[in-house]
Design a protein around this motif. Structure first.
Motif: not given
Length: 191
Positions: A89-99, A173-182, A187-191
């Motif tokens: 994975a690229d760094r964006v996918a890695h950051v998303v997975a961490v968050l 927000l539900s925690y799933e919504e939190v994860a989706d929002l993050l 993705r927008r920040l690092l895109g």
């Protein structure tokens, strides 16, 4: 003197013997149990100690407040979570997975999730210490995902993360919504 226990079972105040570590483990497990039954307002050190089978004074030996105990539960869950590995994975996918991993640590336990949000805002010096430990650990994980020299980006992600989790803890927000929002923010920040 008894052999000291490794740092993954270490309380925030001092190194622990095996017996002390067992007591801490029982108290943190009992805290989750009591929270699920009594909710945050009804949870007390006395109730947690009773559920753990220890005296209230013993519980206060390790935890200065209810907030300290609940913050410790979150800290232990965070450090117990295995490092995120995203093959190829690229760094964006890695950051998303961490968050996503960090934001979902208590998602399946609504009483604990709300309690963690409240507890981590506490003024207790032991809670302040844990806030720093938690922040350093999340920063370290984000740094591994992004690579070196990304201090400003990590700071932005930390603000996004803490704000999103606060919304989850308050029930906006539900925690799933939190994860989706993050994920969308990262993705927008690092895109």
């Amino acid at each position: 003197m008894s052999e000291q226990v490794s740092t993954n079972r270490e309380a925030t105040r001092r190194r622990l013997t095996e017996k002390q570590a067992d007591t801490i483990d029982r108290l943190t497990a009992a805290a989750v149990e009591v929270l699920s039954r009594e909710g945050y307002p009804g949870t007390t050190i006395r109730l947690v100690a009773a559920a753990a089978g220890v005296g209230t004074a013993t519980a206060y030996t390790y935890f200065s407040s209810k907030e300290h105990l609940i913050s410790e539960v979150f800290w232990r869950r965070l450090v117990a979570a295995p490092p995120v590995r995203v093959e190829g994975a690229d760094r964006v996918a890695h950051v998303v997975a961490v968050l996503r991993q960090v934001s979902m640590l208590v998602a399946d336990e609504p009483a604990l999730a709300g309690a963690v949000s409240s507890a981590l805002l506490g003024a207790d010096p032991d809670v302040k210490h844990l806030r720093v430990c938690i922040g350093v650990e999340i920063r370290r994980r984000l740094g591994e995902a992004l690579g070196s020299g990304e201090h400003e980006t990590i700071a932005i992600l930390e603000v996004l993360y803490s704000g999103a989790l606060l919304h989850g803890g308050m029930g906006y927000l539900s925690y799933e919504e939190v994860a989706d929002l993050l994920e969308a923010c990262a993705r927008r920040l690092l895109g």
